[in-house]
Design an enzyme around this catalytic site. Structure first.
Site, PDB file in Angstrom:
ATOM      1  N   ILE A  19      -4.865   9.776   4.775  1.00 47.63           N
ATOM      2  CA  ILE A  19      -3.618   9.797   5.549  1.00 47.63           C
ATOM      3  C   ILE A  19      -2.484   9.162   4.746  1.00 47.63           C
ATOM      4  O   ILE A  19      -1.365   9.677   4.688  1.00 47.63           O
ATOM      5  CB  ILE A  19      -3.827   9.056   6.894  1.00 47.63           C
ATOM      6  CG1 ILE A  19      -4.727   9.894   7.799  1.00 47.63           C
ATOM      7  CG2 ILE A  19      -2.495   8.734   7.569  1.00 47.63           C
ATOM      8  CD1 ILE A  19      -5.111   9.237   9.101  1.00 47.63           C
ATOM      9  N   GLY A  22       0.209  -8.465  -4.826  1.00 48.53           N
ATOM     10  CA  GLY A  22       0.255  -9.648  -5.686  1.00 48.53           C
ATOM     11  C   GLY A  22       1.363  -9.512  -6.716  1.00 48.53           C
ATOM     12  O   GLY A  22       2.263  -8.694  -6.563  1.00 48.53           O
ATOM     13  N   ASP A  56       1.906   1.358   9.306  1.00 53.40           N
ATOM     14  CA  ASP A  56       1.481   0.732  10.566  1.00 53.40           C
ATOM     15  C   ASP A  56       2.604   0.661  11.593  1.00 53.40           C
ATOM     16  O   ASP A  56       2.353   0.349  12.754  1.00 53.40           O
ATOM     17  CB  ASP A  56       0.974  -0.697  10.323  1.00 53.40           C
ATOM     18  CG  ASP A  56      -0.247  -0.738   9.435  1.00 53.40           C
ATOM     19  OD1 ASP A  56      -0.800   0.336   9.144  1.00 53.40           O
ATOM     20  OD2 ASP A  56      -0.640  -1.844   9.020  1.00 53.40           O
ATOM     21  N   MET A  94      -5.477   3.321  10.611  1.00 56.61           N
ATOM     22  CA  MET A  94      -4.844   2.121  10.091  1.00 56.61           C
ATOM     23  C   MET A  94      -4.167   1.334  11.213  1.00 56.61           C
ATOM     24  O   MET A  94      -3.862   1.870  12.260  1.00 56.61           O
ATOM     25  CB  MET A  94      -3.785   2.456   9.048  1.00 56.61           C
ATOM     26  CG  MET A  94      -4.335   3.052   7.782  1.00 56.61           C
ATOM     27  SD  MET A  94      -4.669   4.775   8.030  1.00 56.61           S
ATOM     28  CE  MET A  94      -3.062   5.425   8.198  1.00 56.61           C
ATOM     29  N   GLY A 101       6.519  -3.354   2.856  1.00 56.06           N
ATOM     30  CA  GLY A 101       6.325  -3.846   4.214  1.00 56.06           C
ATOM     31  C   GLY A 101       6.786  -5.284   4.377  1.00 56.06           C
ATOM     32  O   GLY A 101       7.664  -5.768   3.645  1.00 56.06           O
ATOM     33  N   THR A 156       6.081   0.963   6.056  1.00 57.28           N
ATOM     34  CA  THR A 156       4.792   0.587   6.593  1.00 57.28           C
ATOM     35  C   THR A 156       4.260   1.695   7.475  1.00 57.28           C
ATOM     36  O   THR A 156       4.893   2.099   8.442  1.00 57.28           O
ATOM     37  CB  THR A 156       4.816  -0.737   7.388  1.00 57.28           C
ATOM     38  OG1 THR A 156       3.725  -0.722   8.321  1.00 57.28           O
ATOM     39  CG2 THR A 156       6.103  -0.923   8.156  1.00 57.28           C
ATOM     40  N   GLY A 215       0.831  -1.208   0.000  1.00 61.25           N
ATOM     41  CA  GLY A 215       0.000   0.000   0.000  1.00 61.25           C
ATOM     42  C   GLY A 215       0.859   1.248   0.000  1.00 61.25           C
ATOM     43  O   GLY A 215       2.071   1.178   0.181  1.00 61.25           O
TER      44      GLY A 215
HETATM   45  N1  LIG Z   1       5.964 -14.489   1.491  1.00 66.18           N
HETATM   46  C1  LIG Z   1       6.135 -13.825   0.359  1.00 66.18           C
HETATM   47  N2  LIG Z   1       7.050 -14.214  -0.555  1.00 66.18           N
HETATM   48  C2  LIG Z   1       7.228 -13.544  -1.703  1.00 66.18           C
HETATM   49  N3  LIG Z   1       6.541 -12.423  -2.031  1.00 66.18           N
HETATM   50  C3  LIG Z   1       5.618 -11.979  -1.168  1.00 66.18           C
HETATM   51  C4  LIG Z   1       5.364 -12.646   0.073  1.00 66.18           C
HETATM   52  N4  LIG Z   1       4.393 -11.971   0.709  1.00 66.18           N
HETATM   53  C5  LIG Z   1       4.049 -10.937  -0.082  1.00 66.18           C
HETATM   54  N5  LIG Z   1       4.780 -10.941  -1.200  1.00 66.18           N
HETATM   55  C6  LIG Z   1       4.699  -9.969  -2.287  1.00 66.18           C
HETATM   56  O1  LIG Z   1       5.080  -8.690  -1.769  1.00 66.18           O
HETATM   57  C7  LIG Z   1       4.270  -7.669  -2.326  1.00 66.18           C
HETATM   58  C8  LIG Z   1       3.713  -6.802  -1.259  1.00 66.18           C
HETATM   59  O2  LIG Z   1       3.085  -7.565  -0.230  1.00 66.18           O
HETATM   60  P1  LIG Z   1       1.873  -6.985   0.616  1.00 66.18           P
HETATM   61  O3  LIG Z   1       0.752  -6.624  -0.284  1.00 66.18           O
HETATM   62  O4  LIG Z   1       1.609  -7.924   1.719  1.00 66.18           O
HETATM   63  O5  LIG Z   1       2.401  -5.593   1.136  1.00 66.18           O
HETATM   64  P2  LIG Z   1       3.464  -5.231   2.237  1.00 66.18           P
HETATM   65  O6  LIG Z   1       4.792  -5.217   1.656  1.00 66.18           O
HETATM   66  O7  LIG Z   1       3.281  -6.127   3.427  1.00 66.18           O
HETATM   67  O8  LIG Z   1       3.059  -3.741   2.566  1.00 66.18           O
HETATM   68  P3  LIG Z   1       1.793  -3.184   3.376  1.00 66.18           P
HETATM   69  O9  LIG Z   1       2.347  -2.693   4.680  1.00 66.18           O
HETATM   70  O10 LIG Z   1       1.252  -2.102   2.560  1.00 66.18           O
HETATM   71  O11 LIG Z   1       0.834  -4.313   3.568  1.00 66.18           O
HETATM   72  C9  LIG Z   1       3.219  -8.349  -3.170  1.00 66.18           C
HETATM   73  O12 LIG Z   1       3.554  -8.144  -4.518  1.00 66.18           O
HETATM   74  C10 LIG Z   1       3.263  -9.797  -2.762  1.00 66.18           C
HETATM   75  O13 LIG Z   1       2.997 -10.650  -3.837  1.00 66.18           O
HETATM   76  O1  LIG Z   2      -6.553  -0.983   1.006  1.00 67.39           O
HETATM   77  P1  LIG Z   2      -5.191  -1.509   0.773  1.00 67.39           P
HETATM   78  O2  LIG Z   2      -4.417  -0.748  -0.232  1.00 67.39           O
HETATM   79  O3  LIG Z   2      -5.162  -2.966   0.495  1.00 67.39           O
HETATM   80  O4  LIG Z   2      -4.367  -1.305   2.120  1.00 67.39           O
HETATM   81  C1  LIG Z   2      -4.865  -1.456   3.409  1.00 67.39           C
HETATM   82  C2  LIG Z   2      -3.757  -1.836   4.370  1.00 67.39           C
HETATM   83  O5  LIG Z   2      -2.575  -1.121   4.157  1.00 67.39           O
HETATM   84  C3  LIG Z   2      -2.078  -0.625   5.387  1.00 67.39           C
HETATM   85  O6  LIG Z   2      -2.299   0.754   5.425  1.00 67.39           O
HETATM   86  C4  LIG Z   2      -0.609  -0.871   5.510  1.00 67.39           C
HETATM   87  O7  LIG Z   2      -0.325  -2.185   5.777  1.00 67.39           O
HETATM   88  C5  LIG Z   2      -2.891  -1.332   6.468  1.00 67.39           C
HETATM   89  O8  LIG Z   2      -3.050  -0.563   7.621  1.00 67.39           O
HETATM   90  C6  LIG Z   2      -4.174  -1.604   5.758  1.00 67.39           C
HETATM   91  O9  LIG Z   2      -4.825  -2.743   6.251  1.00 67.39           O
END
Ligand SMILES: Nc1ncnc2c1ncn2[C@@H]1O[C@H](COP(=O)(O)OP(=O)(O)OP(=O)(O)O)[C@@H](O)[C@H]1O
Ligand SMILES: O=P(O)(O)OC[C@H]1O[C@](O)(CO)[C@@H](O)[C@@H]1O
Ligand SMILES: [Mg+2]
Length: 535
Positions: free
Chosen positions: A460, A252, A307, A350, A276, A305, A187
């Site tokens: 935000i 994804g 969060d 969030m 994140g 992040t 995000g």
């Molecule tokens: N265990 C994993 N192994 C490889 N790729 C991953 C894994 N988990 C998530 N990803 C990839 O990382 C990218 C971001 O993951 P995700 O949507 O969970 O956001 P995030 O990095 O955790 O950030 P946010 O704090 O916004 O959730 C996606 O493209 C997802 O496919």
């Molecule tokens: O609506 P989106 O883009 O999937 O993101 C929502 C998530 O992203 C965050 O802002 C960051 O992980 C979370 O607090 C919230 O659950």
């Protein structure tokens, strides 16, 4: 009266002995925060809901505290775990060259390095590879000290050192042979553009000419329609003036193997990954795959992040801005509530699994009467429930403002099992639920209540970074580049006790960082709101 219970928890692979109070913080605080008198006026008997069960921490009972050598062994194990993966692990013959990052004798960027690299023996601007930063700075004398993080039952002092971040005197990439790529995933978060900007600027200072942005997260590696974006100081000069990500974000995307195939095709040998927990899991998998294929590639993460749920760091970029921006929503809710007859403002902030934004925003505003976070179970209904306290606030103050983190109270909502493209569980809307339950409750007890709900999430997240986050982003972006040139891979950057460090990725993402209900900060929040336990 206070029963002690020994629990072991695993903090990023560290076996930690945590003393907690068997009757939980509620029993302790009930000594100081008076309970409301139990009410008998509720018409419908509501089921007492089960407390939220937080994700279990893996146990590690490997440390034998009876062994007189346990501390030395623990420290050796710690040093091993926090050792930074380096290109020489795979290419032992890789030899470094003098750094091209020397601000005192920096050559114009147009120069190519065919005749050698500029250096200045007198310049003491480098970080020694053996420099370390202390990870934990408080010596807790007892496991019962607020927020105590102990390794053994006596809470002995054990030094835990992590690697200091910054430019090294020797580097493992020739700038003219580097093709660097930046990708932003997950995000949005305030400060993404600031980090992109400083990665690009620092790469150019090293002398890198080929810098590209991968559009829309990992997806940009596989989608033929999306072409990489050439980046330079000129392109990124003003991008920090607006929020979002110049490159776009997504959830994804392709498999790790496809990503590395694409990197090979494009000739990318430095990858900077902003994201994140999920993104970092991906970055670490990319690093592993590159090693498997014997590719001379540096993969470096920058934790993003809003969060603030990444382990071991003081904070992540964007968090300060989010807390600041949340003040507007809270203040609006406060004004609405205080201007209405029996006004109740509900603000959802969030925090998928951690209540840092809600806690800090509540503290900062001083306008919140009830703060609800995922880490602290609560009941809505019943004599000690949130609704009963809202009634008390309406009767005594005439209005009330409640702040809830999005991951709180999920046990009250129907589970859909829906997941987003990255596999994250789609949460139910606790803000809407509290709004509806509050309206219903006050109608049932025949008391007028004017309930207003504000969800500022995307307002935000889309903000540009404030000054303090801008500086954090600057340092993190610069250090990411220094880490890659130093030959490290599978690492991420962070701020630790106000100093800047590198961590091996797995150590910071083994589970989401959470608010400790026994911490001083949570207790300060309770002092500010004046809320009782809702259990
Ligand atoms: N265990 C994993 N192994 C490889 N790729 C991953 C894994 N988990 C998530 N990803 C990839 O990382 C990218 C971001 O993951 P995700 O949507 O969970 O956001 P995030 O990095 O955790 O950030 P946010 O704090 O916004 O959730 C996606 O493209 C997802 O496919
Ligand atoms: O609506 P989106 O883009 O999937 O993101 C929502 C998530 O992203 C965050 O802002 C960051 O992980 C979370 O607090 C919230 O659950
Ligand atoms: Mg995530």
């Amino acid at each position: 009266m206070m029963m002690m219970m020994d629990t072991f928890s695993h903090v990023a692979g560290i076996t930690t002995f945590k003393a907690s109070l068997a009757l939980s913080s509620s029993s302790v605080r009930s000594n100081c925060v008076p309970r409301l008198p139990a009410t008998t006026t509720t018409k419908k008997k509501k089921k007492r809901t089960a407390p939220v069960v937080l994700a279990a921490r893996p146990r590690n009972d490997a440390v034998d505290f009876a062994d007189p050598e346990w501390k030395l062994k623990f420290q050796a194990d710690f040093a091993e775990r926090f050792n930074l993966p380096h290109l020489t692990d795979v290419f032992p013959d890789a030899s470094p060259i003098p750094s091209t990052f020397c601000l005192r004798m920096r050559s114009p960027l147009t120069e190519n390095f065919a005749d050698g690299y500029p250096s200045d023996e007198e310049w003491h601007g480098y970080i020694n590879n053996n420099d370390r930063v202390l990870l934990k700075t408080i010596h807790y004398s007892s496991p019962t000290s607020a927020g105590a993080e102990c390794i053994d039952p006596d809470c002995s002092w054990v030094e835990q050192w992590v690697h200091r971040a910054g430019p090294r005197e020797k580097i493992y990439f020739k700038p003219e042979e580097v093709k660097a790529a930046i990708v932003t995933c997950g995000g949005l978060c305030p400060g993404l553009n600031d980090v992109i900007r400083h990665i690009v600027i620092t790469l150019e200072i090293y002398g890198v000419k080929k810098i590209v942005g991968i559009p829309f997260g990992y997806r940009g590696f596989s989608d033929a329609e999306l072409s990489e974006m050439p980046l330079s100081r000129k392109v990124v000069q003003n991008i920090h003036l607006s929020g979002g990500s110049l490159l776009g974000v997504s959830r994804g995307g392709p498999s790790v193997s496809d990503i590395v195939d694409s990197m090979q095709e494009r000739g990318i040998n430095m990858l900077f990954v902003l994201g994140g927990n999920g993104t970092h899991a991906g970055a670490n998998a990319i690093h592993d795959e590159c090693r498997k294929r014997k590719l001379r590639v540096a993969v470096v993460g920058v934790p993003k992040t809003i969060d603030n749920d990444i382990l071991l760091m003081d904070k992540t970029f964007g968090f300060d801005t989010a807390v600041e921006e949340a003040q507007r929503a809270i203040n609006s809710a406060y004004i609405e509530a205080h201007s209405a007859y029996h006004g109740i403002g509900v603000v959802k902030l969030m925090g998928r699994s951690s209540g840092f934004i809600a806690m800090h925003a509540s503290l900062a505003s001083g306008q919140i009467d009830i703060c609800l976070i995922p880490e602290v179970p609560f009941n809505l209904h019943g004599p000690h429930g949130v609704l009963r306290h809202l009634k008390y606030l309406i009767e005594t103050k005439g209005s009330a403002v409640l702040c809830v983190a999005e991951g709180a109270g999920q046990n009250f909502l129907e589970k859909t099992n829906a997941k987003d493209a990255s596999g994250n569980i789609v949460l139910g809307d606790i803000g809407v639920h509290i709004q509806q339950e509050t309206k219903r409750y006050f109608k049932e007890i025949g008391i007028h209540a004017d309930v207003k709900y504000i969800d500022p999430t995307y307002m935000i997240r889309a903000c540009r970074a404030n000054a303090s986050d801008g500086i954090l982003c600057t340092v993190l972006g610069q250090n990411a580049v220094h880490g890659a040139f130093a030959g490290y891979s599978g690492i991420t950057v962070g701020i630790c006790n106000t100093h800047y460090v590198y961590f091996p990725i797995p150590e910071v993402i083994s589970y989401p960082r959470a608010v400790d209900p026994n911490s001083r900060m949570w207790h300060r929040c309770l002092t500010s709101t004046g809320q009782p336990d809702f259990i």
